[in-house]
Design a protein around this motif. Sequence first.
Motif, short mmCIF file in Angstrom:
data_model
loop_
_atom_site.label_atom_id
_atom_site.label_comp_id
_atom_site.label_asym_id
_atom_site.label_seq_id
_atom_site.Cartn_x
_atom_site.Cartn_y
_atom_site.Cartn_z
N GLY A 168 0.82 -1.21 0.00
CA GLY A 168 0.00 0.00 0.00
C GLY A 168 0.85 1.25 0.00
O GLY A 168 0.57 2.22 -0.70
N ASP A 169 1.94 1.23 0.76
CA ASP A 169 2.78 2.42 0.90
C ASP A 169 4.16 2.00 1.42
O ASP A 169 4.35 1.80 2.61
CB ASP A 169 2.13 3.40 1.87
N VAL A 170 5.11 1.84 0.51
CA VAL A 170 6.48 1.48 0.90
C VAL A 170 7.02 2.52 1.87
O VAL A 170 7.76 2.19 2.79
CB VAL A 170 7.41 1.35 -0.33
N GLY A 171 6.62 3.78 1.71
CA GLY A 171 7.08 4.84 2.59
C GLY A 171 6.83 4.56 4.06
O GLY A 171 7.61 4.95 4.92
N ALA A 172 5.75 3.84 4.35
CA ALA A 172 5.45 3.50 5.75
C ALA A 172 6.53 2.60 6.34
O ALA A 172 6.79 2.63 7.54
CB ALA A 172 4.09 2.82 5.84
N TYR A 173 7.18 1.79 5.50
CA TYR A 173 8.25 0.92 5.96
C TYR A 173 9.57 1.67 6.15
O TYR A 173 10.49 1.14 6.74
CB TYR A 173 8.49 -0.22 4.98
N LEU A 174 9.65 2.87 5.60
CA LEU A 174 10.90 3.62 5.64
C LEU A 174 10.97 4.56 6.84
O LEU A 174 11.74 5.51 6.85
CB LEU A 174 11.07 4.41 4.33
N ASP A 175 10.17 4.28 7.87
CA ASP A 175 10.17 5.08 9.08
C ASP A 175 11.58 5.09 9.69
O ASP A 175 12.20 4.05 9.86
CB ASP A 175 9.17 4.50 10.08
N GLY A 176 12.10 6.27 9.95
CA GLY A 176 13.44 6.40 10.52
C GLY A 176 14.53 6.43 9.48
O GLY A 176 15.70 6.56 9.81
N ILE A 177 14.18 6.30 8.21
CA ILE A 177 15.15 6.33 7.12
C ILE A 177 14.92 7.61 6.33
O ILE A 177 13.79 7.96 6.00
CB ILE A 177 14.99 5.10 6.20
N SER A 178 16.00 8.32 6.04
CA SER A 178 15.89 9.55 5.26
C SER A 178 15.62 9.20 3.79
O SER A 178 16.40 8.49 3.17
CB SER A 178 17.19 10.35 5.37
N TRP A 179 14.50 9.70 3.26
CA TRP A 179 14.16 9.44 1.87
C TRP A 179 13.24 10.54 1.36
O TRP A 179 12.61 11.24 2.13
CB TRP A 179 13.49 8.07 1.71
N HIS A 180 13.19 10.72 0.04
CA HIS A 180 12.27 11.68 -0.56
C HIS A 180 11.49 11.08 -1.74
O HIS A 180 10.54 11.67 -2.22
CB HIS A 180 13.01 12.96 -1.00
N ALA A 181 11.92 9.90 -2.20
CA ALA A 181 11.24 9.23 -3.31
C ALA A 181 11.37 7.72 -3.12
O ALA A 181 12.37 7.24 -2.59
CB ALA A 181 11.86 9.63 -4.64
N TRP A 182 10.34 6.99 -3.52
CA TRP A 182 10.42 5.53 -3.45
C TRP A 182 9.66 4.92 -4.61
O TRP A 182 8.81 5.55 -5.24
CB TRP A 182 9.89 4.99 -2.12
#
Length: 176
Positions: free
Chosen positions: A107-121
């Motif tokens: 649904g949202d890979v961004g939800a798994y990237l909690d605590g990781i610096s990112w701006h695009a996935w």
Amino acid sequence: MGMSKRDQMGGERTRDRLHLRSTIVAISVAATMLVGLIPSPVRATPRHAPANARIEIGAEAWQLYRATNESRGHFGVPKLTLNREMSRVARRHTLAMVRAGELFHTGDVGAYLDGISWHAWGENVGFTPTDVDSVQVAFMHSPSHRINVLNRAFRNVAIGAARVDGVLWVTVFFYG
């Protein structure tokens, strides 16, 4: 017993969607060397992994990581760094697809990237009865998957792979 205009339109849409899905699957299978890469759910063989299915995880994820970086290198795009912790999350998603017997995106890979610096996935998923190379070739021949592989905004990747009863299933999370 007649059908209302709305029911007829709904039936036509359903038939059109099924026909379109069948056409897309047929074209994708032919064009991608029997690799499933459709963004919407696609049934694979086997439909459900039996409880006693032999599951192998590991080397093929590394092979796909190397193949992805080779593809990027051919186009002058910097190599990706593999995130082992996130690869565990990608592996869990892959196993969920195996259990369901179909491809689907998170649904949202961004939800798994909690605590990781990112701006695009981005995310690529696929399956093949053959090998890692066929998956990578298929990704590079599919415009939406190729965009993820070659996206310069992505600096990191997580890869989950599982071979179940001869079918290789993969999930690739890209982020940067």
